[in-house]
Design an enzyme around this catalytic site. Sequence first.
Site, PDB file in Angstrom:
ATOM      1  N   GLU A 283      -0.394  30.820 -35.708  1.00 62.09           N
ATOM      2  CA  GLU A 283       0.478  30.199 -36.099  1.00 62.09           C
ATOM      3  C   GLU A 283       1.399  31.144 -36.799  1.00 62.09           C
ATOM      4  OE1 GLU A 283       0.163  27.442 -36.109  1.00 62.09           O
ATOM      5  OE2 GLU A 283      -2.044  27.115 -34.935  1.00 62.09           O
ATOM      6  N   HIS A 423      -4.653  23.263 -34.227  1.00 63.10           N
ATOM      7  CA  HIS A 423      -3.750  23.996 -35.000  1.00 63.10           C
ATOM      8  C   HIS A 423      -3.691  25.113 -35.909  1.00 63.10           C
ATOM      9  CE1 HIS A 423       0.040  21.680 -33.300  1.00 63.10           C
ATOM     10  NE2 HIS A 423      -0.806  20.557 -33.309  1.00 63.10           N
ATOM     11  N   ASP A 428      -7.659  25.837 -31.044  1.00 59.15           N
ATOM     12  CA  ASP A 428      -6.326  26.775 -29.913  1.00 59.15           C
ATOM     13  C   ASP A 428      -6.732  27.187 -29.020  1.00 59.15           C
ATOM     14  OD1 ASP A 428      -5.761  24.679 -30.757  1.00 59.15           O
ATOM     15  OD2 ASP A 428      -3.010  25.202 -31.487  1.00 59.15           O
TER      16      ASP A 428
END
Length: 469
Positions: A283, A423, A428
């Site tokens: 991320e 997310h 993920d």
Amino acid sequence: MLTQLSLRLRIFLFFCLLGGGGAAIALAAIWLGYARVAETSVADGFVFAATLTCFGILALTAGVWLLFDENVAKPIERLSAEMRARAHAGIDREVDTTSARYLGDLAPAASAVTEALSQTALSTAARIAAETERLSAEKAQLTALLTEIPVATILVNPAGQIVLYDGQAAEVLSGQGVARLNAAISDYFDSASLDAARQRMHKTGKDVSFIAKGHDGQQSYDARMKPMDAGGYMLIIDAAHVNLAPEAARPLVYDFDLLDQRPGGAIEDTPLRALSYTVFDTETTGLLPHKDDIVQIGAVRVVNGRIVPGEQIDQLVDPGRPIPPASTRVHHVTDAMVAGKPDVAEAGRQFHKFAKGSVIVAHNAPFDMAFLHRDKARMGVEWDNPILDTVLLSAVLFGASQTHTLDALCQRLSITIPPDLRHTALGDAVATAQVLVHLLPMLEARGMTTFGEVLAETRRHGRLLEDLN
């Protein structure tokens, strides 16, 4: 109306359209050319008619091909991929016959076959359920027994790779990095002390006591090396000083198939099942790798076609800059959460060590790898691992015309991502690992059994994503 026609009749209509349409175009062109003769010359009329005929037939052919591709070729491709998913990846849901509505009885027949296959699988599962329960109980008893013994146990195959470790061993290994099946034991302990003990063990054929030094040279343990009949050895470490909370999970992690594994040879010739995979996701503060930064790294390991419990990274990363509110709304990582966490240099080194000796897997790998490559100088590492991209694997198995987002793949393979984990880097990464576990048997069923064979197929879809190997 077309759904009531047989597949043979529909294909016959395509050829009728080509033949009848081509004849009509030719006649129209000849008539227009003849009309043009009166105004110009015979030669000009013939050239005009021939030109119209050629362009008309080409346009008709393109139109018929688009119809055939949309209503026959693509549905057949989707149907075959769905059948393979159910046959080889254990997907248990009805075949989508809507997209194949113009294929006559093919879709209902495929649905019937997959239903029969599911029933057979269910009956087989019922027969082995009792045996599975018994083995699980035995494993639980063995784990509980090892937990009570104040030693750390590690089983190492003849190639020097870890085949088994218990909870105490995981704590010991964590001093040098996350414990990993199929990793080299020398990643955790000093090679010189291991080699000396192994030579003494082979010379005497008996147990050898020695001091096992940590790979970083800062820790050492009282250890014993015990030879195994099939080669390799058991490393037993005095772990009485390892502080484990009473309620801490202490699993026994193993894969005895690794006992017979012999590494070596070119990666391209290595069977898919013999490879270890590190599946990861990041991320970031934004979508521009040349200017944005990583705020979270999540990774899990897949060995012998299964996700290894407990072998994972879930690391927040301090980007050294404020996280834009728009990005926080997506991944929910805030400035307060990353305050005091490792920077990308330290986090990258940890992940590099975690991925050592494995194939790196990601969904849309060029995006995530771009961030790691940009900061590799700060990390002091080289990202030279082989790489697989689940976007390209999806294109190979389901067709390039399909949607290849992570959500679409999970829906296609009946994988559920909990909404609170979507997310997030680890959430993920776990979903991508589950996708990989489903895709591996499908690739093998298609005849792609080695890494090189898979790589050759994914490179055919380079227009979708850049190949990073």
